[in-house]
Motif scaffolding. Structure first.
Motif, PDB file in Angstrom:
ATOM      1  N   GLY A  45      17.978  11.212 128.961  1.00 53.89           N
ATOM      2  CA  GLY A  45      16.683  10.734 129.418  1.00 53.89           C
ATOM      3  C   GLY A  45      15.681  10.801 128.293  1.00 53.89           C
ATOM      4  N   ARG A  46      14.430  10.477 128.595  1.00 48.87           N
ATOM      5  CA  ARG A  46      13.408  10.402 127.543  1.00 48.87           C
ATOM      6  C   ARG A  46      12.880  11.764 127.123  1.00 48.87           C
ATOM      7  NH1 ARG A  46       8.932   6.427 129.758  1.00 48.87           N
ATOM      8  NH2 ARG A  46       9.347   7.674 131.636  1.00 48.87           N
ATOM      9  N   SER A  47      12.881  12.737 128.033  1.00 49.60           N
ATOM     10  CA  SER A  47      12.230  14.015 127.769  1.00 49.60           C
ATOM     11  C   SER A  47      13.237  15.154 127.767  1.00 49.60           C
ATOM     12  CB  SER A  47      11.160  14.281 128.832  1.00 49.60           C
ATOM     13  OG  SER A  47      10.705  15.615 128.798  1.00 49.60           O
ATOM     14  N   GLU A  48      13.369  15.827 126.643  1.00 49.59           N
ATOM     15  CA  GLU A  48      14.291  16.956 126.579  1.00 49.59           C
ATOM     16  C   GLU A  48      13.845  18.079 127.503  1.00 49.59           C
ATOM     17  OE1 GLU A  48      16.673  19.634 123.276  1.00 49.59           O
ATOM     18  OE2 GLU A  48      14.887  18.507 122.670  1.00 49.59           O
ATOM     19  N   VAL A  69      18.602  12.882 124.234  1.00 49.24           N
ATOM     20  CA  VAL A  69      17.313  12.198 124.352  1.00 49.24           C
ATOM     21  C   VAL A  69      17.517  10.733 123.975  1.00 49.24           C
ATOM     22  CG1 VAL A  69      14.942  12.060 123.514  1.00 49.24           C
ATOM     23  CG2 VAL A  69      16.019  14.294 123.867  1.00 49.24           C
ATOM     24  N   ALA A  70      17.246   9.856 124.937  1.00 44.77           N
ATOM     25  CA  ALA A  70      17.398   8.416 124.719  1.00 44.77           C
ATOM     26  C   ALA A  70      16.368   7.696 125.571  1.00 44.77           C
ATOM     27  CB  ALA A  70      18.811   7.952 125.080  1.00 44.77           C
ATOM     28  N   ASP A  71      15.876   6.591 125.040  1.00 41.25           N
ATOM     29  CA  ASP A  71      14.802   5.842 125.687  1.00 41.25           C
ATOM     30  C   ASP A  71      15.225   4.393 125.848  1.00 41.25           C
ATOM     31  OD1 ASP A  71      12.414   4.490 126.373  1.00 41.25           O
ATOM     32  OD2 ASP A  71      11.197   5.948 125.282  1.00 41.25           O
ATOM     33  N   ASP A  74      14.139   2.142 123.133  1.00 45.04           N
ATOM     34  CA  ASP A  74      14.533   2.478 121.762  1.00 45.04           C
ATOM     35  C   ASP A  74      16.005   2.093 121.550  1.00 45.04           C
ATOM     36  OD1 ASP A  74      15.109   3.526 119.297  1.00 45.04           O
ATOM     37  OD2 ASP A  74      14.680   5.610 119.823  1.00 45.04           O
ATOM     38  N   SER A  77      18.389   4.673 119.809  1.00 40.43           N
ATOM     39  CA  SER A  77      18.847   5.806 120.624  1.00 40.43           C
ATOM     40  C   SER A  77      19.887   5.363 121.642  1.00 40.43           C
ATOM     41  CB  SER A  77      17.667   6.467 121.334  1.00 40.43           C
ATOM     42  OG  SER A  77      17.119   5.629 122.344  1.00 40.43           O
ATOM     43  N   SER A  90      24.011   4.709 134.849  1.00 46.98           N
ATOM     44  CA  SER A  90      22.578   4.498 134.634  1.00 46.98           C
ATOM     45  C   SER A  90      21.836   4.386 135.951  1.00 46.98           C
ATOM     46  CB  SER A  90      22.339   3.232 133.806  1.00 46.98           C
ATOM     47  OG  SER A  90      20.942   2.974 133.701  1.00 46.98           O
ATOM     48  N   VAL A  92      18.367   4.120 135.635  1.00 49.62           N
ATOM     49  CA  VAL A  92      17.053   3.745 135.103  1.00 49.62           C
ATOM     50  C   VAL A  92      16.722   2.311 135.497  1.00 49.62           C
ATOM     51  CG1 VAL A  92      15.646   3.472 133.032  1.00 49.62           C
ATOM     52  CG2 VAL A  92      17.279   5.358 133.191  1.00 49.62           C
ATOM     53  N   TYR A  98      14.186  -2.709 132.494  1.00 45.85           N
ATOM     54  CA  TYR A  98      14.640  -1.692 131.547  1.00 45.85           C
ATOM     55  C   TYR A  98      16.140  -1.701 131.251  1.00 45.85           C
ATOM     56  CZ  TYR A  98      10.165   0.186 133.202  1.00 45.85           C
ATOM     57  OH  TYR A  98       8.845   0.336 133.557  1.00 45.85           O
TER      58      TYR A  98
END
Length: 414
Positions: A45-48, A69-71, A74, A77, A90, A92, A98
């Protein structure tokens, strides 16, 4: 016996992408309790910091799971994420906003992918963008691995297998009757909103949404069966005597099932007609329930489609990331009865049912088992790659996995 599709070169077997979201947490919790011992699972996810919080709330078996950490915004990533694992689950969405960058990364890396989309426009976008590339790399890009559209797709798959076994000929008129108890997903509403916004920007997309064969690999090769439209009104089903009405997921599920038929060279039959309806029971009570639910659904959709009233619907509806309570998830259920007649006149009934809120508890099982199936069951999977459906990517392997988790998946002659 299970086998890893890509061998030890990959760091992980399964990565849950979007693990900090509502459904992502449910999928992670399911895997922590049900994945075979030794399965290499990671959370992404985006936030560790938020990933650490999710991991800390999981059973002890997950305490050492790696965090990635992946966005979705990005590509670098996402490429690293895809190259690190055999399969990605996934959560998301909305996927139309997205989803494509991760699908592209998986197709390039030969990484299997499963999601929960119910968005016709996204699946069409994925087919056009990566189907050829995924077939080259061996990636199985499998959309619709939750309540959209595993019960529908596997149910018809089982009907087809039984008809073949009985030499009963191809499937003809086939109807799914859906009953369920469950909460409304903020993510599902946001996905609908994303498609409405896309259509408002490009009116030509309406043709895709309303085309019964919108997800066909070759639209021109589809049989001409006249207008195949989803139910739009309340009526009595001639076969069951139930009052039925539009099923909110029919506009997506039917396209997935028809894609499965086409990907198999129209093995279900060239005269295969398929529709889905919500069933409300018989008599005056059934009529009343069908009328009320259909009217409310129509008002909600009309409110979302109109820019003037959409803010009102947004305030009343659950927000993305919100979902029902644990008790509501536990006490929910779904039951789908799929009836068909074959070319020889034989009739069959498939039943796909499970306990647990269909959009949350049951969906976490379906996506979790899909990811495990893609990562571990390589030798048992159909020989296929590209942008696939649950039945064409996993078929009987996924059926057996879900049966092992107490899903009812049966076929009987009637």
């Amino acid at each position: 016996m299970t086998t890893r599709a890509h061998g030890p070169a990959r760091t992980h077997d399964v990565v849950v992408f979007g693990a900090t979201g509502f459904v992502g947490r449910l999928v992670a919790a399911y895997l922590a309790e049900h994945a075979p011992e030794g399965t290499r699972i990671a959370l992404a996810g985006r936030s560790e910091r938020r990933l650490e919080e999710v991991r800390a709330g999981l059973p002890a078996t997950a305490r050492d799971w790696p965090l990635v950490v992946a966005d979705a915004a990005d590509p670098t990533s996402l490429r690293a994420l895809a190259e690190s694992t055999t399969a990605i689950a996934s959560t998301v969405g909305p996927y139309l906003r997205y989803g494509l960058p991760l699908v592209e990364a998986c197709a390039d890396a030969g990484t299997h992918y499963a999601d929960l989309t119910g968005e016709v426009l996204f699946v069409r976008q994925a087919i056009d963008a990566v189907d050829v590339r995924a077939r080259e790399t061996g990636a199985r890009i499998v959309t619709a691995c939750g309540y959209d559209s595993v019960p529908s797709d596997l149910g018809v798959h089982l009907l087809h297998e039984r008809a073949v076994s009985d030499a009963a000929g191809g499937l003809l008129d086939t109807t799914l009757h859906a009953k369920s108890k469950g909460g409304l997903s903020g993510g599902t509403i946001d996905s609908s909103r994303a498609q409405l916004e896309a259509v408002a920007t490009d009116r030509s997309l309406r043709k895709v949404i309303f085309d019964a064969y919108a997800l066909s690999p070759d639209r021109a090769a589809e049989p001409d069966l006249g207008k195949e439209r989803d139910a739009s009104s309340v009526f009595v089903d001639a076969e069951t005597g139930d009052w039925v009405g539009p099923f909110i997921m029919a506009g997506f599920n039917t396209r997935i099932v028809r894609r499965s038929n086409a990907l198999r060279g129209h093995a279900y039959g060239r005269r295969f007609r398929y529709r889905e309806v919500s069933a409300y029971g018989k008599g005056l009570r059934g009529r009343r329930r069908a009328t009320v639910f259909t009217a409310l659904s129509g008002l909600a959709f009309a409110g979302m489609a109109n820019p003037r009233t959409r803010p009102i619907v947004d305030r009343l509806a659950p927000s993305p990331g919100e979902g029902p309570s644990e008790q509501a998830r536990r006490t929910g259920w779904f039951s789908m009865k799929i009836r068909t007649t074959t070319e020889t006149g034989r009739r069959y009934l498939a039943t796909v049912a499970a306990q647990g809120d269909p959009g949350y508890a049951a969906t976490a099982v379906m996506l979790g088992e899909s990811a495990l199936c893609l990562a571990l069951d390589g030798a048992q999977l159909p020989p296929a790659a590209g942008v696939l459906t649950p039945s064409t990517a996993m078929g009987d392997a996924l059926v057996e996995r879900l049966r092992a988790q107490d899903f009812t998946m049966t076929v009987a002659e009637v």
